[in-house]
Design a protein around this motif. Structure first.
Motif, PDB file in Angstrom:
ATOM      1  N   ILE A 104       1.096  -1.031   0.484  1.00 31.87           N
ATOM      2  CA  ILE A 104       0.285   0.038   0.554  1.00 31.87           C
ATOM      3  C   ILE A 104       1.263   1.307   0.224  1.00 31.87           C
ATOM      4  N   ASP A 108      -2.379   6.398  -0.541  1.00 29.70           N
ATOM      5  CA  ASP A 108      -3.675   5.417  -0.606  1.00 29.70           C
ATOM      6  C   ASP A 108      -3.535   4.873   0.645  1.00 29.70           C
ATOM      7  N   THR A 111      -5.772   7.770   2.403  1.00 31.17           N
ATOM      8  CA  THR A 111      -7.011   7.962   2.046  1.00 31.17           C
ATOM      9  C   THR A 111      -7.759   6.732   3.216  1.00 31.17           C
ATOM     10  N   LYS A 112      -6.524   5.613   3.266  1.00 31.02           N
ATOM     11  CA  LYS A 112      -7.371   4.238   4.014  1.00 31.02           C
ATOM     12  C   LYS A 112      -7.829   5.035   5.945  1.00 31.02           C
ATOM     13  N   ALA A 115     -10.968   7.522   6.579  1.00 31.04           N
ATOM     14  CA  ALA A 115     -11.957   6.756   5.887  1.00 31.04           C
ATOM     15  C   ALA A 115     -12.309   5.314   7.427  1.00 31.04           C
ATOM     16  N   TRP A 116     -10.997   5.037   8.334  1.00 33.26           N
ATOM     17  CA  TRP A 116     -10.876   4.044   8.871  1.00 33.26           C
ATOM     18  C   TRP A 116     -11.766   4.881  10.112  1.00 33.26           C
ATOM     19  N   MET A 301      -1.587   0.963  10.142  1.00 36.97           N
ATOM     20  CA  MET A 301      -1.850  -0.096   9.790  1.00 36.97           C
ATOM     21  C   MET A 301      -1.132  -1.191   8.985  1.00 36.97           C
ATOM     22  N   GLY A 306      -3.747  -3.447   4.640  1.00 36.64           N
ATOM     23  CA  GLY A 306      -4.644  -1.978   5.154  1.00 36.64           C
ATOM     24  C   GLY A 306      -5.553  -1.868   6.435  1.00 36.64           C
TER      25      GLY A 306
END
Length: 341
Positions: A104, A108, A111-112, A115-116, A301, A306
């Motif tokens: 990853i 990215d 962003t992940k 969002a989490w 992470m 992810g």
């Protein structure tokens, strides 16, 4: 000795690209497989010295001082941004057997992670908002010991079956109790446990599983563009954590063979184990720091899958709203039931 991986075409910095799994030049975008990179093309600077307990090196690109500690294996120059590999931290006795490359890439991961964090039901609405960003995202290769462990386990359990018989208005419940024994041998391969004093052991364990099939023979090129450290805990110091994990795996496996009962309770267990092999590896982890209302929040992470570990803040207003809503729903339900009586 600090080393920078240079592009054979233009001399720019070669960084490991998580998306393509190759080395990619920052300047000319030249790409090449890690295995094809000739170590002799790396630019090295042997001028290293110690001062006030810190190891210091000269950046091969700009000559600035790189300040590291006893465990730093890869870092980035604060002045020119060049990725430096500290060779003596990954050579000889400190050289890892394998490395799991990042899958990853940075944006990215950002962003992940956001969002989490924002997906939490009780997370404040302005947490990680554009006008409140104060963050630090860092890709780190964390040192791990991998253990192959054989176990010989025995367990005893009390199991129960419940039968209910009805005859007219009469109901009879009969409970049958059984003493159950199980024994078996198992082998567990590459149980990972982090070897870094800086990292929280519980958080690192929660980041599992890692995709072991993606492991590659170690090359310093995979570290280019990331931070890394060598182990700060020996394999013997870390082993008890792996041993305890193997013991629990063995007990759980035997427990899963006890079927056909309404309840099962393990009363005793005994596990003997033997370690067959230990490997040293570097695993990819994104470390995210975010300062919110004068408090620092940290998240981890898995750089392959992810998976995120961390604790976002809790909104008092949202907690109150949920409590009031739940209370109102309960009153409404009670009122409906009362009307039916």
């Amino acid at each position: 000795m600090a080393t920078i991986y240079k592009c054979p075409t233009c001399g720019g910095n070669m960084l490991f690209d998580a998306q393509t799994g190759t080395l990619r030049c920052e300047q000319c975008s030249n790409e090449m497989p890690v295995e094809a990179y000739e170590e002799k093309d790396a630019k090295e600077e042997a001028n290293a010295y110690e001062e006030e307990g810190k190891r210091q090196y000269r950046c091969p690109s700009c000559g600035a001082t790189l300040v590291t500690d006893a465990y730093t294996a890869a870092t980035t120059c604060a002045y020119c941004g060049s990725p430096n590999i500290i060779e003596e931290q990954v050579d000889e006795q400190f050289k890892p057997d394998t490395v799991l490359p990042f899958r990853i890439e940075k944006e990215d991961a950002r962003t992940k992670l956001k969002a989490w964090c924002k997906g939490g039901l009780l997370t404040p609405s302005d947490f990680l908002s554009t006008n409140a960003v104060n963050e630090k995202l860092q890709g780190i290769y964390v040192p791990f010991w991998l253990y192959d462990i054989d176990t010989d386990a025995q367990i005893e359990a009390m199991a129960e079956k419940v039968k209910v018989r009805r005859s007219g208005n009469k109901e009879t419940t009969t409970r049958y109790k059984y003493r159950v024994e199980r024994a078996g041998k198992s082998s567990y391969g590459k149980i990972p446990r982090d070897a870094s004093k800086r990292m929280d052991n519980e958080e690192m364990d929660l980041l599992e599983p890692f995709q072991m099939n993606e492991a590659r023979p170690f090359s310093g090129a995979y570290l280019s563009g990331y931070s890394a450290e060598r182990y700060s805990e020996t394999k013997d110091e870390v082993y008890p954590r792996a041993r305890d994990a193997a013991r629990q795996y063995a007990i759980d496996e035997l427990r899963e063979t006890i079927l056909g009962y309404d309840s099962v309770s393990i009363t005793s267990s005994k596990v003997e184990e033997q370690c067959r092999k230990v490997e040293y590896a570097l695993y990819p982890v994104w470390h995210y720091e975010y300062k919110y209302r004068n408090k620092l929040y940290e998240f981890m992470m898995n750089g392959q899958t992810g998976k995120v570990v961390g604790k976002p803040p809790i909104s008092v207003a949202k907690v109150a709203f949920v409590a009031v809503t739940t209370f109102a729903a309960t009153l409404s339900l009670v009122a409906s039931v009362m009307q039916l009586l």
